[in-house]
Design an enzyme around this catalytic site. Sequence first.
Site, PDB file in Angstrom:
ATOM      1  N   SER A  90       0.841  -1.201   0.000  1.00  0.00           N
ATOM      2  CA  SER A  90       0.000   0.000   0.000  1.00  0.00           C
ATOM      3  C   SER A  90       0.878   1.254   0.000  1.00  0.00           C
ATOM      4  O   SER A  90       1.594   1.505  -0.963  1.00  0.00           O
ATOM      5  CB  SER A  90      -0.957  -0.038   1.201  1.00  0.00           C
ATOM      6  OG  SER A  90      -1.907   0.996   1.113  1.00  0.00           O
ATOM      7  N   HIS A 194      -8.388   1.146  -0.195  1.00  0.00           N
ATOM      8  CA  HIS A 194      -8.306   0.168  -1.285  1.00  0.00           C
ATOM      9  C   HIS A 194      -9.676  -0.330  -1.751  1.00  0.00           C
ATOM     10  O   HIS A 194      -9.763  -1.360  -2.422  1.00  0.00           O
ATOM     11  CB  HIS A 194      -7.385  -1.002  -0.909  1.00  0.00           C
ATOM     12  CG  HIS A 194      -5.962  -0.572  -0.783  1.00  0.00           C
ATOM     13  ND1 HIS A 194      -5.190  -0.255  -1.876  1.00  0.00           N
ATOM     14  CD2 HIS A 194      -5.193  -0.350   0.305  1.00  0.00           C
ATOM     15  CE1 HIS A 194      -4.005   0.134  -1.456  1.00  0.00           C
ATOM     16  NE2 HIS A 194      -3.978   0.095  -0.145  1.00  0.00           N
TER      17      HIS A 194
END
Length: 311
Positions: A90, A194
């Site tokens: 991430s 996400h």
Amino acid sequence: MGKTAFLFAGQGSQYPGMAKDLYDTVLSVKELFDEAESIRPGTLKQMFEGSSEDLKKTINTQPCLFLADLAGAVALKSLGVSIDAVAGFSLGEVAALYFSGALSFREAFNLVCLRGELMQKVADENEGSMIAVLRMDKAELEALGKETETFPVNYNCPGQIVVSGKAENIKKLSEILTEKKVRFIPLEVGGPFHSPYMSEASNALKEALSSQDRFHIEKPSIALFSNKTAEQYPQDRDGIIETISMQVSNSVQWEDTLRNMEKMEVTTFVECGPGKTLSGFVKRTVPGAKILNVSDLESLNNASKELMNAC
């Protein structure tokens, strides 16, 4: 002889004081941190003296953790350690972009600050949370996601999938999981990351990255793996922009990323940044791999000895 990869940690692993001894001891780390401080004054105070609550806010987490991720990697590089591949989980993917040469340090730090601002804005508009679900069939969890309007987003390793969504929907899913006696762990993050809720942030990032005056994107100098595809990054500017910007609103295919690194003969994985979360994922995904961590001066010394002896 096998290859070596650096892995950069993601949100949730941050803590006050992270990387302070590396900043105090390693000149190359101090120089990077001081440059970041000149761009975003107050960053080092947040890192070294801020509260856990302050560091949990995405707008603060991202620039601070970006620096903590890079500290160990930069320190190892200054000692002569070379690597073959990088990947970041991430937020950690921005650190990987810098370390691979795709972005300059200033550009990468500006990007991570912008990323944090945009994701904080979306998180404020969509109160959300994330949970790590353990040992549940992937298809069954994905079906429950449709039923509860939640999104399986981080495919971390065999037996662990993170689900993201609005807080009330994650609560519904949690209640169902409890009834089914499925174990889950709430994550220390501040939004539905996400997931499709982040599309606005993705689009804004893409627009910003497309400005050649702000971001001079280069071809990566080593293998750079993408969260979104689990494959190596595209080599062209437009492909790189698409990959990093769309990462924010798409799933992290971490398990497949590790498997693809294994296919390219990576046998040593060095987790750079706070905690050992990624090391755990490697252990469960790539049996037999050598796993090292660098988050402070002691772990730097241990890892450098291991890596230099292997050369």
